[in-house]
Design a protein around this motif. Structure first.
Motif, PDB file in Angstrom:
ATOM      1  N   THR A   1       0.833  -1.207   0.000  1.00 36.97           N
ATOM      2  CA  THR A   1       0.000   0.000   0.000  1.00 36.97           C
ATOM      3  C   THR A   1       0.868   1.258   0.000  1.00 36.97           C
ATOM      4  OG1 THR A   1      -1.739  -1.160   1.225  1.00 36.97           O
ATOM      5  CG2 THR A   1      -1.829   1.242   1.223  1.00 36.97           C
ATOM      6  N   VAL A   2       0.418   2.230  -0.771  1.00 36.65           N
ATOM      7  CA  VAL A   2       1.029   3.550  -0.765  1.00 36.65           C
ATOM      8  C   VAL A   2      -0.020   4.550  -0.283  1.00 36.65           C
ATOM      9  CG1 VAL A   2       0.475   4.000  -3.194  1.00 36.65           C
ATOM     10  CG2 VAL A   2       2.359   5.230  -2.103  1.00 36.65           C
ATOM     11  N   TYR A   3       0.439   5.560   0.435  1.00 34.98           N
ATOM     12  CA  TYR A   3      -0.468   6.532   1.048  1.00 34.98           C
ATOM     13  C   TYR A   3      -0.135   7.946   0.581  1.00 34.98           C
ATOM     14  CZ  TYR A   3      -0.941   2.600   4.276  1.00 34.98           C
ATOM     15  OH  TYR A   3      -1.134   1.358   4.824  1.00 34.98           O
ATOM     16  N   LEU A   4      -1.132   8.798   0.672  1.00 29.28           N
ATOM     17  CA  LEU A   4      -0.907  10.227   0.462  1.00 29.28           C
ATOM     18  C   LEU A   4      -1.649  10.956   1.577  1.00 29.28           C
ATOM     19  CD1 LEU A   4       0.435  12.333  -1.422  1.00 29.28           C
ATOM     20  CD2 LEU A   4      -1.811  12.593  -2.509  1.00 29.28           C
ATOM     21  N   GLN A   5      -0.893  11.450   2.544  1.00 29.96           N
ATOM     22  CA  GLN A   5      -1.467  12.245   3.614  1.00 29.96           C
ATOM     23  C   GLN A   5      -1.553  13.684   3.147  1.00 29.96           C
ATOM     24  OE1 GLN A   5      -2.640  11.353   6.780  1.00 29.96           O
ATOM     25  NE2 GLN A   5      -3.320  13.493   6.864  1.00 29.96           N
ATOM     26  N   MET A   6      -2.747  14.245   3.155  1.00 37.71           N
ATOM     27  CA  MET A   6      -2.964  15.599   2.652  1.00 37.71           C
ATOM     28  C   MET A   6      -3.470  16.476   3.788  1.00 37.71           C
ATOM     29  SD  MET A   6      -4.689  14.727  -1.040  1.00 37.71           S
ATOM     30  CE  MET A   6      -6.201  14.116  -0.313  1.00 37.71           C
TER      31      MET A   6
END
Length: 127
Positions: free
Chosen positions: A78-83
């Motif tokens: 899994t890859v994440y993008l915290q915005m």
């Protein structure tokens, strides 16, 4: 064949936060360079962030630097993008993408350099 499934999009007020996730199929996730792109209505798809295979290096588009963080968990594929501190101009469909080869520099920023794409998740930021 690699399948990518994004999740975590939604509607948020300006200044708020969201965390996008992208789950990948397959047993070789750690060999993929992973990127996040976005596409707003009437605009071309644009680069947001990229992370190296083992997560030691990341690069961001200028407008999201200091607000967005890309990360990955290779054990979970899994890859994440915290915005954080989201702005109305961040409104777009966000896509994750996998590149099977190593990339560096401008190559990583071009959508055409990626081999697989997710279906996208909508992020809407209200003012």
């Amino acid at each position: 064949q690699v399948q990518l499934v994004e999740s975590g999009g939604g509607l948020v007020q300006a200044g708020g936060s969201l965390r996008l996730s992208c789950a990948a199929s397959g047993h070789t996730f750690s060999t993929y360079t992973m990127g996040w792109f976005r596409q707003a209505p009437g605009k071309e798809r644009e680069f947001v962030a990229v992370i190296s295979r083992i997560g030691t290096m990341s690069t961001y588009e200028d407008s999201v630097k200091g607000r967005f963080t890309i990360s990955r968990d290779n054990a979970k594929n899994t890859v994440y993008l915290q915005m954080n501190d989201l702005k109305p101009e961040d409104t777009a469909v966000y896509y994750c993408a996998a590149r099977l080869k190593y990339c560096s520099g401008y190559v990583c920023y071009e959508s055409g350099r990626y081999d697989y794409w997710g279906q996208g998740t909508q992020v809407t930021v209200s003012s």
